[in-house]
Scaffold this motif. Structure first.
Motif, PDB file in Angstrom:
ATOM      1  N   GLU A  93      22.359 -13.281 -28.501  1.00  0.00           N
ATOM      2  CA  GLU A  93      23.458 -13.360 -28.844  1.00  0.00           C
ATOM      3  C   GLU A  93      24.331 -13.507 -28.267  1.00  0.00           C
ATOM      4  OE1 GLU A  93      26.888  -9.565 -29.369  1.00  0.00           O
ATOM      5  OE2 GLU A  93      24.914  -9.356 -30.005  1.00  0.00           O
ATOM      6  N   LEU A  94      24.786 -14.829 -27.848  1.00  0.00           N
ATOM      7  CA  LEU A  94      25.410 -15.883 -27.515  1.00  0.00           C
ATOM      8  C   LEU A  94      27.089 -15.083 -26.474  1.00  0.00           C
ATOM      9  CD1 LEU A  94      24.821 -19.275 -28.191  1.00  0.00           C
ATOM     10  CD2 LEU A  94      23.595 -17.873 -26.368  1.00  0.00           C
ATOM     11  N   THR A  95      27.358 -14.295 -25.391  1.00  0.00           N
ATOM     12  CA  THR A  95      28.169 -14.171 -24.581  1.00  0.00           C
ATOM     13  C   THR A  95      28.935 -14.916 -23.458  1.00  0.00           C
ATOM     14  OG1 THR A  95      27.276 -12.160 -25.044  1.00  0.00           O
ATOM     15  CG2 THR A  95      28.904 -12.496 -23.257  1.00  0.00           C
ATOM     16  N   GLU A  96      30.039 -15.327 -24.276  1.00  0.00           N
ATOM     17  CA  GLU A  96      30.985 -15.873 -23.457  1.00  0.00           C
ATOM     18  C   GLU A  96      31.541 -15.741 -22.030  1.00  0.00           C
ATOM     19  OE1 GLU A  96      34.666 -19.147 -23.421  1.00  0.00           O
ATOM     20  OE2 GLU A  96      34.221 -18.538 -25.194  1.00  0.00           O
ATOM     21  N   ARG A  97      31.269 -15.782 -20.473  1.00  0.00           N
ATOM     22  CA  ARG A  97      31.632 -14.893 -19.657  1.00  0.00           C
ATOM     23  C   ARG A  97      32.945 -15.610 -18.949  1.00  0.00           C
ATOM     24  NH1 ARG A  97      28.915 -14.246 -15.569  1.00  0.00           N
ATOM     25  NH2 ARG A  97      27.731 -16.140 -15.216  1.00  0.00           N
ATOM     26  N   GLU A  98      33.107 -14.995 -18.080  1.00  0.00           N
ATOM     27  CA  GLU A  98      34.726 -15.363 -16.994  1.00  0.00           C
ATOM     28  C   GLU A  98      33.324 -16.462 -16.581  1.00  0.00           C
ATOM     29  OE1 GLU A  98      38.088 -14.993 -16.708  1.00  0.00           O
ATOM     30  OE2 GLU A  98      38.009 -13.792 -18.872  1.00  0.00           O
ATOM     31  N   PRO A  99      34.582 -18.013 -16.561  1.00  0.00           N
ATOM     32  CA  PRO A  99      34.394 -19.051 -15.549  1.00  0.00           C
ATOM     33  C   PRO A  99      33.707 -18.809 -13.898  1.00  0.00           C
ATOM     34  CG  PRO A  99      35.896 -19.325 -17.110  1.00  0.00           C
ATOM     35  CD  PRO A  99      35.784 -18.084 -17.122  1.00  0.00           C
ATOM     36  N   VAL A 100      33.164 -19.191 -13.879  1.00  0.00           N
ATOM     37  CA  VAL A 100      32.575 -19.471 -11.814  1.00  0.00           C
ATOM     38  C   VAL A 100      33.654 -20.728 -11.956  1.00  0.00           C
ATOM     39  CG1 VAL A 100      31.075 -19.569  -9.980  1.00  0.00           C
ATOM     40  CG2 VAL A 100      30.610 -18.008 -12.622  1.00  0.00           C
ATOM     41  N   ALA A 101      34.811 -20.667 -10.526  1.00  0.00           N
ATOM     42  CA  ALA A 101      35.184 -21.719 -10.160  1.00  0.00           C
ATOM     43  C   ALA A 101      34.204 -21.540  -8.570  1.00  0.00           C
ATOM     44  CB  ALA A 101      36.240 -20.980  -9.601  1.00  0.00           C
ATOM     45  N   ASP A 102      33.119 -20.540  -8.194  1.00  0.00           N
ATOM     46  CA  ASP A 102      33.063 -20.850  -6.186  1.00  0.00           C
ATOM     47  C   ASP A 102      31.772 -20.449  -6.447  1.00  0.00           C
ATOM     48  OD1 ASP A 102      33.207 -21.904  -3.345  1.00  0.00           O
ATOM     49  OD2 ASP A 102      33.362 -19.676  -3.557  1.00  0.00           O
ATOM     50  N   LEU A 103      31.017 -20.631  -5.914  1.00  0.00           N
ATOM     51  CA  LEU A 103      28.858 -20.905  -5.456  1.00  0.00           C
ATOM     52  C   LEU A 103      28.395 -21.150  -4.430  1.00  0.00           C
ATOM     53  CD1 LEU A 103      26.868 -18.709  -7.135  1.00  0.00           C
ATOM     54  CD2 LEU A 103      26.531 -20.774  -8.431  1.00  0.00           C
ATOM     55  N   SER A 104      28.014 -20.825  -4.038  1.00  0.00           N
ATOM     56  CA  SER A 104      26.983 -21.542  -2.738  1.00  0.00           C
ATOM     57  C   SER A 104      26.066 -22.768  -2.725  1.00  0.00           C
ATOM     58  CB  SER A 104      26.543 -20.501  -1.790  1.00  0.00           C
ATOM     59  OG  SER A 104      25.717 -20.730  -2.579  1.00  0.00           O
ATOM     60  N   GLN A 105      26.022 -23.783  -2.418  1.00  0.00           N
ATOM     61  CA  GLN A 105      25.301 -24.720  -2.471  1.00  0.00           C
ATOM     62  C   GLN A 105      23.527 -24.089  -2.182  1.00  0.00           C
ATOM     63  OE1 GLN A 105      28.476 -27.106  -3.074  1.00  0.00           O
ATOM     64  NE2 GLN A 105      25.912 -27.839  -3.787  1.00  0.00           N
ATOM     65  N   PRO A 106      22.702 -25.081  -3.488  1.00  0.00           N
ATOM     66  CA  PRO A 106      21.090 -24.251  -3.512  1.00  0.00           C
ATOM     67  C   PRO A 106      20.753 -24.884  -1.987  1.00  0.00           C
ATOM     68  CG  PRO A 106      21.661 -24.321  -5.692  1.00  0.00           C
ATOM     69  CD  PRO A 106      23.575 -25.297  -4.607  1.00  0.00           C
ATOM     70  N   VAL A 107      19.589 -23.914  -0.742  1.00  0.00           N
ATOM     71  CA  VAL A 107      19.311 -24.722   0.156  1.00  0.00           C
ATOM     72  C   VAL A 107      18.409 -24.293   0.059  1.00  0.00           C
ATOM     73  CG1 VAL A 107      20.199 -22.995   1.645  1.00  0.00           C
ATOM     74  CG2 VAL A 107      19.999 -24.915   2.426  1.00  0.00           C
ATOM     75  N   VAL A 108      17.279 -24.867   0.581  1.00  0.00           N
ATOM     76  CA  VAL A 108      15.872 -24.431   0.799  1.00  0.00           C
ATOM     77  C   VAL A 108      15.572 -25.458   2.345  1.00  0.00           C
ATOM     78  CG1 VAL A 108      15.098 -26.361   0.119  1.00  0.00           C
ATOM     79  CG2 VAL A 108      13.332 -24.622   0.525  1.00  0.00           C
ATOM     80  N   GLY A 109      15.224 -24.634   3.826  1.00  0.00           N
ATOM     81  CA  GLY A 109      15.082 -24.729   4.766  1.00  0.00           C
ATOM     82  C   GLY A 109      16.171 -23.326   5.413  1.00  0.00           C
ATOM     83  N   PRO A 110      15.784 -23.600   6.985  1.00  0.00           N
ATOM     84  CA  PRO A 110      16.429 -22.879   7.616  1.00  0.00           C
ATOM     85  C   PRO A 110      17.902 -23.409   7.857  1.00  0.00           C
ATOM     86  CG  PRO A 110      15.370 -24.241   8.765  1.00  0.00           C
ATOM     87  CD  PRO A 110      14.773 -24.838   7.893  1.00  0.00           C
ATOM     88  N   SER A 111      18.728 -22.291   8.281  1.00  0.00           N
ATOM     89  CA  SER A 111      20.308 -22.517   8.033  1.00  0.00           C
ATOM     90  C   SER A 111      20.387 -23.466  10.132  1.00  0.00           C
ATOM     91  CB  SER A 111      20.865 -21.419   8.332  1.00  0.00           C
ATOM     92  OG  SER A 111      20.675 -20.460   9.214  1.00  0.00           O
ATOM     93  N   GLU A 112      19.884 -23.387  10.616  1.00  0.00           N
ATOM     94  CA  GLU A 112      19.863 -23.727  11.685  1.00  0.00           C
ATOM     95  C   GLU A 112      19.355 -25.216  11.923  1.00  0.00           C
ATOM     96  OE1 GLU A 112      16.207 -20.678  12.407  1.00  0.00           O
ATOM     97  OE2 GLU A 112      18.314 -21.231  11.521  1.00  0.00           O
ATOM     98  N   ALA A 113      18.619 -25.578  10.893  1.00  0.00           N
ATOM     99  CA  ALA A 113      17.756 -27.466  10.851  1.00  0.00           C
ATOM    100  C   ALA A 113      18.685 -28.210  12.198  1.00  0.00           C
ATOM    101  CB  ALA A 113      18.031 -27.196   9.418  1.00  0.00           C
ATOM    102  N   THR A 114      18.000 -29.374  12.449  1.00  0.00           N
ATOM    103  CA  THR A 114      18.622 -29.941  12.923  1.00  0.00           C
ATOM    104  C   THR A 114      19.158 -30.777  11.647  1.00  0.00           C
ATOM    105  OG1 THR A 114      17.068 -30.038  14.704  1.00  0.00           O
ATOM    106  CG2 THR A 114      18.053 -31.785  15.121  1.00  0.00           C
ATOM    107  N   VAL A 115      18.500 -31.369  10.735  1.00  0.00           N
ATOM    108  CA  VAL A 115      18.967 -32.644   9.460  1.00  0.00           C
ATOM    109  C   VAL A 115      19.175 -31.516   8.209  1.00  0.00           C
ATOM    110  CG1 VAL A 115      17.827 -34.402   8.602  1.00  0.00           C
ATOM    111  CG2 VAL A 115      17.674 -34.248  10.624  1.00  0.00           C
ATOM    112  N   THR A 116      19.869 -32.203   8.106  1.00  0.00           N
ATOM    113  CA  THR A 116      20.344 -31.487   6.774  1.00  0.00           C
ATOM    114  C   THR A 116      19.931 -33.022   5.460  1.00  0.00           C
ATOM    115  OG1 THR A 116      21.775 -30.217   7.688  1.00  0.00           O
ATOM    116  CG2 THR A 116      21.954 -30.539   5.045  1.00  0.00           C
TER     117      THR A 116
END
Length: 218
Positions: free
Chosen positions: A37-60
């Motif tokens: 049963e499909l449900t319409e939700r409030e639009p999402v305006a902001d979401l972080s970028q999906p990331v894999v790897g350490p936040s302190e990485a030298t190279v992105t």
């Protein structure tokens, strides 16, 4: 045949045998075997970028993608997977996903919305697992497939199908696309190593030019 694709086709075969709706001829997300049963939700305006790897990485490594782009599928299932295998263990490189729907087809935005639903309700790891499986099955996109792949990574298929059909994350996708345009992306995949946009290879795959740029930046 990739294992994910094989598993999906087996599932569809079983569904057809018992008379469930929802294969390549689906007319909408409500026609799948998930009985949503499909449900319409409030639009999402902001979401972080999906990331894999350490936040302190030298190279992105930033990858701007369209889920219906064949070149993106080739990179995701080939060069990108190998780059992650080769560089994530060193904890000096991280990979970020950005949506850049051209769009190639209606599935560009549908699958992107589905993937972001998985991200928000599960986590980044589930997002990347769903995304890779989607690319492996790109030739067979259907609402049934989207629901099946969502369930396979532990997400609620009905929530994901609702978000995909109602474009819950369209503002997020549009913002990502504008970011790509501002950074000079003209085609997909658009790949940056730190702030350097990698030129599309004239021959061969993306692995070598991206790998060389990573090595130069380390």
């Amino acid at each position: 045949m990739p294992s994910t694709r094989r598993a999906y086709l087996t599932t569809v075969g079983t569904a057809a045998a018992v008379g469930l709706a929802g294969c390549a001829g689906d007319t909408g997300p409500g026609t799948t075997s998930h009985s949503c049963e499909l449900t319409e939700r409030e639009p999402v305006a902001d979401l972080s970028q999906p990331v894999v790897g350490p936040s302190e990485a030298t190279v992105t490594v930033d990858v701007f993608e369209d889920f219906a782009c064949p070149h993106c599928a080739d990179f995701a299932t080939g060069g990108l997977s190998q780059l992650k295998t080769d560089y994530l263990a060193g904890e000096t490189v991280r990979f970020r996903h950005f949506d850049f729907p051209i769009p190639v087809s209606d599935w560009s935005n549908r699958v992107a919305n589905a993937a972001r639903s998985v991200q928000q309700t599960q986590d980044d790891a589930a997002f990347f697992e769903f995304s890779l499986a989607a690319y492996e099955n790109q030739a067979d996109y259907s609402w049934q497939l989207v629901g099946d792949l969502a369930a396979a990574v532990g997400a609620d298929p009905c929530r994901v199908l609702s978000d995909a059909s109602n474009a819950t994350y369209e503002q997020v996708l549009s913002a990502n696309r504008q970011t790509g345009i501002d950074r000079g992306v003209e085609s997909t995949p658009g790949i940056f190593v730190n702030d350097t946009l990698i030129e599309p290879p004239e021959s061969g795959g993306w692995y070598d030019p991206v790998s060389s740029a990573i090595d130069d930046a380390l």
